[in-house]
Design a protein around this motif. Structure first.
Motif, PDB file in Angstrom:
ATOM      1  N   ARG A  44     -10.957 -27.597  -5.409  1.00 20.02           N
ATOM      2  CA  ARG A  44     -11.992 -27.746  -4.201  1.00 20.02           C
ATOM      3  C   ARG A  44     -11.297 -27.091  -2.781  1.00 20.02           C
ATOM      4  NH1 ARG A  44     -15.145 -33.442  -5.471  1.00 20.02           N
ATOM      5  NH2 ARG A  44     -15.970 -32.762  -7.371  1.00 20.02           N
ATOM      6  N   PRO A  45     -10.808 -25.973  -2.870  1.00 17.17           N
ATOM      7  CA  PRO A  45     -10.179 -25.615  -1.642  1.00 17.17           C
ATOM      8  C   PRO A  45     -11.123 -25.366  -0.494  1.00 17.17           C
ATOM      9  CG  PRO A  45     -10.350 -23.651  -3.028  1.00 17.17           C
ATOM     10  CD  PRO A  45     -10.858 -24.910  -4.068  1.00 17.17           C
ATOM     11  N   GLU A  46     -10.705 -25.213   0.735  1.00 14.28           N
ATOM     12  CA  GLU A  46     -11.621 -25.317   1.801  1.00 14.28           C
ATOM     13  C   GLU A  46     -12.128 -23.874   2.098  1.00 14.28           C
ATOM     14  OE1 GLU A  46      -9.628 -25.980   5.443  1.00 14.28           O
ATOM     15  OE2 GLU A  46     -11.537 -26.063   6.676  1.00 14.28           O
TER      16      GLU A  46
ATOM     17  N   GLY B 271      -6.768 -15.320   9.545  1.00 14.49           N
ATOM     18  CA  GLY B 271      -6.863 -16.687   9.727  1.00 14.49           C
ATOM     19  C   GLY B 271      -6.008 -17.577   9.028  1.00 14.49           C
ATOM     20  N   VAL B 272      -5.365 -17.197   8.046  1.00 19.41           N
ATOM     21  CA  VAL B 272      -4.299 -18.238   7.375  1.00 19.41           C
ATOM     22  C   VAL B 272      -3.212 -18.781   8.113  1.00 19.41           C
ATOM     23  CG1 VAL B 272      -3.198 -18.818   5.227  1.00 19.41           C
ATOM     24  CG2 VAL B 272      -5.438 -17.717   5.310  1.00 19.41           C
ATOM     25  N   THR B 273      -2.888 -19.656   8.718  1.00 22.35           N
ATOM     26  CA  THR B 273      -1.605 -19.977   9.480  1.00 22.35           C
ATOM     27  C   THR B 273      -0.839 -20.959   8.682  1.00 22.35           C
ATOM     28  OG1 THR B 273      -2.708 -22.165  10.104  1.00 22.35           O
ATOM     29  CG2 THR B 273      -3.169 -19.981  11.393  1.00 22.35           C
ATOM     30  N   TRP B 274       0.347 -21.152   9.147  1.00 28.53           N
ATOM     31  CA  TRP B 274       1.371 -22.064   8.441  1.00 28.53           C
ATOM     32  C   TRP B 274       0.708 -23.365   8.173  1.00 28.53           C
ATOM     33  CZ3 TRP B 274       5.043 -19.039   6.902  1.00 28.53           C
ATOM     34  CH2 TRP B 274       5.379 -17.920   7.694  1.00 28.53           C
ATOM     35  N   ASP B 275      -0.415 -23.666   8.606  1.00 29.21           N
ATOM     36  CA  ASP B 275      -0.811 -25.099   8.440  1.00 29.21           C
ATOM     37  C   ASP B 275      -1.228 -25.099   6.742  1.00 29.21           C
ATOM     38  OD1 ASP B 275      -2.337 -25.394  11.827  1.00 29.21           O
ATOM     39  OD2 ASP B 275      -0.315 -26.117  10.771  1.00 29.21           O
ATOM     40  N   TYR B 276      -1.697 -24.152   6.574  1.00 35.56           N
ATOM     41  CA  TYR B 276      -2.101 -23.796   4.973  1.00 35.56           C
ATOM     42  C   TYR B 276      -1.058 -23.988   4.026  1.00 35.56           C
ATOM     43  CZ  TYR B 276      -6.772 -23.084   6.876  1.00 35.56           C
ATOM     44  OH  TYR B 276      -7.864 -23.277   7.552  1.00 35.56           O
ATOM     45  N   TYR B 277      -1.196 -24.849   2.973  1.00 34.11           N
ATOM     46  CA  TYR B 277      -0.278 -24.848   1.931  1.00 34.11           C
ATOM     47  C   TYR B 277       0.096 -23.705   1.077  1.00 34.11           C
ATOM     48  CZ  TYR B 277       2.125 -27.087  -1.641  1.00 34.11           C
ATOM     49  OH  TYR B 277       3.414 -27.456  -2.631  1.00 34.11           O
TER      50      TYR B 277
ATOM     51  N   GLN C 221     -11.064 -18.501  12.211  1.00 39.59           N
ATOM     52  CA  GLN C 221     -11.975 -18.606  10.963  1.00 39.59           C
ATOM     53  C   GLN C 221     -11.147 -17.930   9.904  1.00 39.59           C
ATOM     54  OE1 GLN C 221     -14.559 -20.318  10.491  1.00 39.59           O
ATOM     55  NE2 GLN C 221     -15.266 -19.557   8.343  1.00 39.59           N
ATOM     56  N   VAL C 222     -10.921 -18.610   8.466  1.00 39.63           N
ATOM     57  CA  VAL C 222     -10.231 -17.937   7.488  1.00 39.63           C
ATOM     58  C   VAL C 222     -11.306 -17.157   6.771  1.00 39.63           C
ATOM     59  CG1 VAL C 222      -9.266 -18.617   5.255  1.00 39.63           C
ATOM     60  CG2 VAL C 222      -8.625 -19.848   7.222  1.00 39.63           C
ATOM     61  N   GLN C 223     -10.646 -15.773   6.345  1.00 39.31           N
ATOM     62  CA  GLN C 223     -11.426 -14.916   5.601  1.00 39.31           C
ATOM     63  C   GLN C 223     -10.640 -14.552   4.601  1.00 39.31           C
ATOM     64  OE1 GLN C 223     -13.301 -11.644   7.522  1.00 39.31           O
ATOM     65  NE2 GLN C 223     -14.906 -11.465   5.752  1.00 39.31           N
ATOM     66  N   LEU C 224     -11.221 -14.560   3.282  1.00 38.31           N
ATOM     67  CA  LEU C 224     -10.259 -14.130   2.122  1.00 38.31           C
ATOM     68  C   LEU C 224     -11.290 -12.870   1.457  1.00 38.31           C
ATOM     69  CD1 LEU C 224      -9.201 -17.424   0.474  1.00 38.31           C
ATOM     70  CD2 LEU C 224      -8.020 -16.005   1.828  1.00 38.31           C
ATOM     71  N   VAL C 225     -10.654 -11.882   1.244  1.00 35.43           N
ATOM     72  CA  VAL C 225     -11.440 -10.619   0.253  1.00 35.43           C
ATOM     73  C   VAL C 225     -10.631 -10.161  -0.590  1.00 35.43           C
ATOM     74  CG1 VAL C 225     -12.498  -8.515   0.739  1.00 35.43           C
ATOM     75  CG2 VAL C 225     -12.516 -10.294   2.734  1.00 35.43           C
ATOM     76  N   GLU C 226     -10.976 -10.048  -1.939  1.00 34.72           N
ATOM     77  CA  GLU C 226     -10.367  -9.585  -3.114  1.00 34.72           C
ATOM     78  C   GLU C 226     -10.783  -8.257  -3.453  1.00 34.72           C
ATOM     79  OE1 GLU C 226     -11.785 -13.986  -4.241  1.00 34.72           O
ATOM     80  OE2 GLU C 226     -12.380 -12.378  -3.045  1.00 34.72           O
ATOM     81  N   SER C 227      -9.860  -7.519  -3.971  1.00 37.07           N
ATOM     82  CA  SER C 227     -10.213  -6.269  -4.484  1.00 37.07           C
ATOM     83  C   SER C 227      -9.222  -5.780  -5.693  1.00 37.07           C
ATOM     84  CB  SER C 227     -10.117  -5.205  -3.350  1.00 37.07           C
ATOM     85  OG  SER C 227      -8.511  -5.207  -2.723  1.00 37.07           O
TER      86      SER C 227
ATOM     87  N   CYS D 209      -9.532 -15.551  -4.992  1.00 37.07           N
ATOM     88  CA  CYS D 209      -8.264 -16.370  -4.184  1.00 37.07           C
ATOM     89  C   CYS D 209      -8.823 -17.162  -3.392  1.00 37.07           C
ATOM     90  CB  CYS D 209      -7.604 -15.091  -3.604  1.00 37.07           C
ATOM     91  SG  CYS D 209      -8.514 -14.158  -2.168  1.00 37.07           S
ATOM     92  N   ALA D 210      -8.046 -18.158  -2.984  1.00 37.08           N
ATOM     93  CA  ALA D 210      -8.654 -19.452  -2.188  1.00 37.08           C
ATOM     94  C   ALA D 210      -7.384 -20.098  -1.635  1.00 37.08           C
ATOM     95  CB  ALA D 210      -9.156 -20.183  -3.175  1.00 37.08           C
ATOM     96  N   THR D 211      -7.491 -20.545  -0.457  1.00 38.65           N
ATOM     97  CA  THR D 211      -6.881 -21.496   0.198  1.00 38.65           C
ATOM     98  C   THR D 211      -7.133 -22.751   0.761  1.00 38.65           C
ATOM     99  OG1 THR D 211      -4.889 -21.006   2.057  1.00 38.65           O
ATOM    100  CG2 THR D 211      -7.107 -20.678   2.404  1.00 38.65           C
ATOM    101  N   ASP D 212      -6.216 -23.712   1.117  1.00 40.95           N
ATOM    102  CA  ASP D 212      -6.532 -25.060   1.602  1.00 40.95           C
ATOM    103  C   ASP D 212      -5.129 -25.509   2.202  1.00 40.95           C
ATOM    104  OD1 ASP D 212      -8.923 -27.279   1.064  1.00 40.95           O
ATOM    105  OD2 ASP D 212      -6.792 -28.182   1.561  1.00 40.95           O
ATOM    106  N   THR D 213      -5.113 -26.408   3.115  1.00 37.12           N
ATOM    107  CA  THR D 213      -4.148 -27.271   3.577  1.00 37.12           C
ATOM    108  C   THR D 213      -3.448 -28.059   2.761  1.00 37.12           C
ATOM    109  OG1 THR D 213      -5.528 -28.966   4.769  1.00 37.12           O
ATOM    110  CG2 THR D 213      -4.832 -26.778   5.969  1.00 37.12           C
ATOM    111  N   ASN D 214      -3.923 -28.324   1.521  1.00 38.66           N
ATOM    112  CA  ASN D 214      -3.731 -29.415   0.759  1.00 38.66           C
ATOM    113  C   ASN D 214      -3.459 -29.210  -0.731  1.00 38.66           C
ATOM    114  OD1 ASN D 214      -4.281 -31.861  -1.111  1.00 38.66           O
ATOM    115  ND2 ASN D 214      -3.796 -32.924   0.616  1.00 38.66           N
ATOM    116  N   LEU D 215      -2.294 -29.225  -1.415  1.00 40.89           N
ATOM    117  CA  LEU D 215      -2.200 -28.853  -2.925  1.00 40.89           C
ATOM    118  C   LEU D 215      -3.147 -29.558  -3.598  1.00 40.89           C
ATOM    119  CD1 LEU D 215      -0.689 -27.006  -4.933  1.00 40.89           C
ATOM    120  CD2 LEU D 215       1.012 -29.013  -5.080  1.00 40.89           C
TER     121      LEU D 215
END
Length: 124
Positions: free
Chosen positions: A110-112, A26-32, A1-7, A96-102
């Protein structure tokens, strides 16, 4: 499970600097990439910068180019946004945000996964 925490948000005077942090799990190499976005009151959310997961290359919106720097610490699983020469128009909630697709991350905005955001206020 991905978790992103800003500060790191806060109040700063025009011309000042702030550094935001995005602790990622939880951010793996699969994420762009991991990107920074912002939303000012009454405005749509916009992309600020992103850093690619695999090779660390970076991209900046024209509005912040030359003033902001995105970087990462792989050991701490953290992405930073160094913001210099801040202007009142930089005032916004920064996410901040992340997705497997640019396309989803940067073009559709609309990142995941999104973080909860941190407020940056630039005012005298």
């Amino acid at each position: 499970q991905v978790q992103l925490v800003e500060s790191g948000g806060g109040l700063v005077q025009p011309g000042g600097s702030l550094t935001l942090s995005c602790a990622a799990s939880g951010v793996t190499w699969d994420y762009y990439a991991i990107g920074w976005f912002r939303q000012a009151p009454g405005k749509e959310r916009e992309g600020v910068s992103y850093i690619k997961i695999k090779d660390g290359s970076t991209y900046y919106a024209d509005s912040v180019k030359g003033r902001f720097t995105i970087s990462r610490d792989n050991y701490k699983n953290t992405v930073y946004l160094q913001m210099n020469s801040l202007k009142p128009e930089d005032t916004a909630i920064y996410y901040c945000a992340t997705d497997t697709n640019l396309f989803n991350l940067w073009l559709l905005l609309r990142p995941e996964y999104w973080g909860q955001g941190t407020q940056v206020t630039v005012s005298s």
